[in-house]
Design a protein around this motif. Structure first.
Motif, PDB file in Angstrom:
ATOM      1  N   LEU A  71      57.317  38.072  67.246  1.00 40.61           N
ATOM      2  CA  LEU A  71      56.784  39.013  68.226  1.00 40.61           C
ATOM      3  C   LEU A  71      56.136  40.219  67.563  1.00 40.61           C
ATOM      4  CD1 LEU A  71      59.618  38.954  70.923  1.00 40.61           C
ATOM      5  CD2 LEU A  71      57.333  37.974  71.115  1.00 40.61           C
ATOM      6  N   SER A  72      56.557  40.558  66.330  1.00 39.53           N
ATOM      7  CA  SER A  72      56.034  41.750  65.667  1.00 39.53           C
ATOM      8  C   SER A  72      54.742  41.470  64.890  1.00 39.53           C
ATOM      9  CB  SER A  72      57.087  42.333  64.727  1.00 39.53           C
ATOM     10  OG  SER A  72      57.358  41.419  63.683  1.00 39.53           O
ATOM     11  N   THR A  73      54.360  40.188  64.718  1.00 36.57           N
ATOM     12  CA  THR A  73      53.139  39.852  63.990  1.00 36.57           C
ATOM     13  C   THR A  73      51.922  40.106  64.876  1.00 36.57           C
ATOM     14  OG1 THR A  73      54.310  38.131  62.770  1.00 36.57           O
ATOM     15  CG2 THR A  73      51.899  38.035  62.765  1.00 36.57           C
ATOM     16  N   PRO A  74      50.980  40.957  64.428  1.00 35.36           N
ATOM     17  CA  PRO A  74      49.793  41.240  65.259  1.00 35.36           C
ATOM     18  C   PRO A  74      48.889  40.022  65.362  1.00 35.36           C
ATOM     19  CG  PRO A  74      49.579  42.283  63.124  1.00 35.36           C
ATOM     20  CD  PRO A  74      50.968  41.716  63.175  1.00 35.36           C
ATOM     21  N   PRO A  75      48.123  39.916  66.430  1.00 32.65           N
ATOM     22  CA  PRO A  75      47.208  38.779  66.565  1.00 32.65           C
ATOM     23  C   PRO A  75      46.047  38.916  65.593  1.00 32.65           C
ATOM     24  CG  PRO A  75      46.856  40.352  68.342  1.00 32.65           C
ATOM     25  CD  PRO A  75      48.056  40.831  67.582  1.00 32.65           C
ATOM     26  N   THR A  76      45.474  37.785  65.212  1.00 37.90           N
ATOM     27  CA  THR A  76      44.304  37.778  64.339  1.00 37.90           C
ATOM     28  C   THR A  76      43.038  37.849  65.188  1.00 37.90           C
ATOM     29  OG1 THR A  76      45.479  36.451  62.699  1.00 37.90           O
ATOM     30  CG2 THR A  76      43.073  36.507  62.534  1.00 37.90           C
ATOM     31  N   HIS A  77      42.127  38.746  64.813  1.00 40.53           N
ATOM     32  CA  HIS A  77      40.848  38.903  65.528  1.00 40.53           C
ATOM     33  C   HIS A  77      39.745  38.242  64.695  1.00 40.53           C
ATOM     34  CE1 HIS A  77      42.573  41.817  68.394  1.00 40.53           C
ATOM     35  NE2 HIS A  77      43.275  42.240  67.348  1.00 40.53           N
ATOM     36  N   PHE A  78      38.848  37.535  65.368  1.00 38.30           N
ATOM     37  CA  PHE A  78      37.778  36.816  64.684  1.00 38.30           C
ATOM     38  C   PHE A  78      36.427  37.407  65.087  1.00 38.30           C
ATOM     39  CE2 PHE A  78      41.351  33.917  64.873  1.00 38.30           C
ATOM     40  CZ  PHE A  78      41.412  33.437  63.570  1.00 38.30           C
ATOM     41  N   TYR A  79      35.480  37.447  64.116  1.00 36.93           N
ATOM     42  CA  TYR A  79      34.192  38.110  64.337  1.00 36.93           C
ATOM     43  C   TYR A  79      33.035  37.229  63.864  1.00 36.93           C
ATOM     44  CZ  TYR A  79      37.271  42.167  64.631  1.00 36.93           C
ATOM     45  OH  TYR A  79      38.291  43.034  64.975  1.00 36.93           O
ATOM     46  N   VAL A  80      31.878  37.427  64.493  1.00 30.41           N
ATOM     47  CA  VAL A  80      30.638  36.781  64.049  1.00 30.41           C
ATOM     48  C   VAL A  80      29.543  37.837  63.981  1.00 30.41           C
ATOM     49  CG1 VAL A  80      31.149  34.473  64.927  1.00 30.41           C
ATOM     50  CG2 VAL A  80      30.032  36.135  66.421  1.00 30.41           C
ATOM     51  N   LEU A  81      28.603  37.644  63.067  1.00 33.18           N
ATOM     52  CA  LEU A  81      27.431  38.512  62.987  1.00 33.18           C
ATOM     53  C   LEU A  81      26.459  38.134  64.100  1.00 33.18           C
ATOM     54  CD1 LEU A  81      27.040  38.169  59.150  1.00 33.18           C
ATOM     55  CD2 LEU A  81      27.672  40.293  60.336  1.00 33.18           C
ATOM     56  N   GLU A  82      25.786  39.133  64.657  1.00 34.44           N
ATOM     57  CA  GLU A  82      24.877  38.892  65.775  1.00 34.44           C
ATOM     58  C   GLU A  82      23.425  38.922  65.311  1.00 34.44           C
ATOM     59  OE1 GLU A  82      25.464  38.076  68.957  1.00 34.44           O
ATOM     60  OE2 GLU A  82      27.587  37.940  68.465  1.00 34.44           O
ATOM     61  N   PRO A  83      22.622  37.938  65.735  1.00 34.77           N
ATOM     62  CA  PRO A  83      21.192  37.952  65.390  1.00 34.77           C
ATOM     63  C   PRO A  83      20.415  38.870  66.317  1.00 34.77           C
ATOM     64  CG  PRO A  83      21.699  36.007  66.683  1.00 34.77           C
ATOM     65  CD  PRO A  83      23.012  36.734  66.455  1.00 34.77           C
TER      66      PRO A  83
END
Length: 198
Positions: free
Chosen positions: A22-34
């Motif tokens: 419960l204490s582990t933060p979620p992983t956020h994923f990103y993409v570069l925008e054209p």
């Protein structure tokens, strides 16, 4: 006694494990925008040049899924919970190809490898030296590029690009947005160089 102890330890272990999860933060994923602008319809009837984008290289430090930022003491921060949704080199190449297709409406732009489409007339080789951020300051971009004539394997043009874009804030979404911005500016520089080739 051993039975009673194990019955007591099992719930405690389960609670500890649950608490850790419960204490582990979620992983956020990103993409570069054209670039978002749609290209205007082309009215030319001339044969279009075929231009290949790539290969594109990035520093070994950035060849990881985690987003890397530089700190003032020359150390780096590798963000375990803020990651690229796809390999960064592939994402950069895709964005540059899309941007140039948007800017160069009179040309056919192909991403490396383009063997499925046959040969290209010109190749743009890109060696990215810096593509990172200093938190609360700016993102930094630096690259060397060359435009090659693929028919006779000669160098047509080359350059060294260096750009900085201020960050709105130190968040990762702001960092990714600024990195997309410097790629857009670099794409415009390449578009100008390609436009000078007759």
């Amino acid at each position: 006694m051993a039975n009673q102890l194990s019955k007591w330890l099992l719930p405690v272990s389960a609670c500890t494990l649950l608490s850790a999860c419960l204490s582990t933060p979620p992983t956020h994923f990103y993409v570069l925008e054209p670039l978002s602008e749609s290209p205007p319809p082309s009215t030319t009837t001339e044969t279009k040049r075929q231009i290949g984008i790539g290969p594109v290289s990035i520093p070994a430090l950035l060849e990881r899924k985690q987003i890397v930022t530089r700190l003032p003491d020359n150390s780096v921060n590798i963000a375990e919970f803020h990651q690229w949704a796809s390999p960064l080199k592939d994402n950069v190449a895709q964005v540059l190809t899309h941007n140039l297709a948007t800017l160069q409406t009179g040309d056919l732009i192909r991403a490396y490898p383009w063997s499925a489409y046959g040969a290209v007339d010109y190749r743009v080789i890109i060696d990215i030296i810096r593509f990172d951020a200093n938190p609360e300051q700016a993102v930094n971009f630096e690259a060397r590029w060359s435009i090659m004539n693929e028919k006779n394997h000669t160098l047509i043009s080359n350059g060294h690009s260096k750009t900085e874009h201020r960050l709105d804030d130190s968040s990762y979404p702001s960092t990714v947005k600024a990195l997309s911005k410097v790629l857009s500016e670099f794409s415009q520089e390449l578009s100008i160089a390609l436009g000078k080739i007759k």
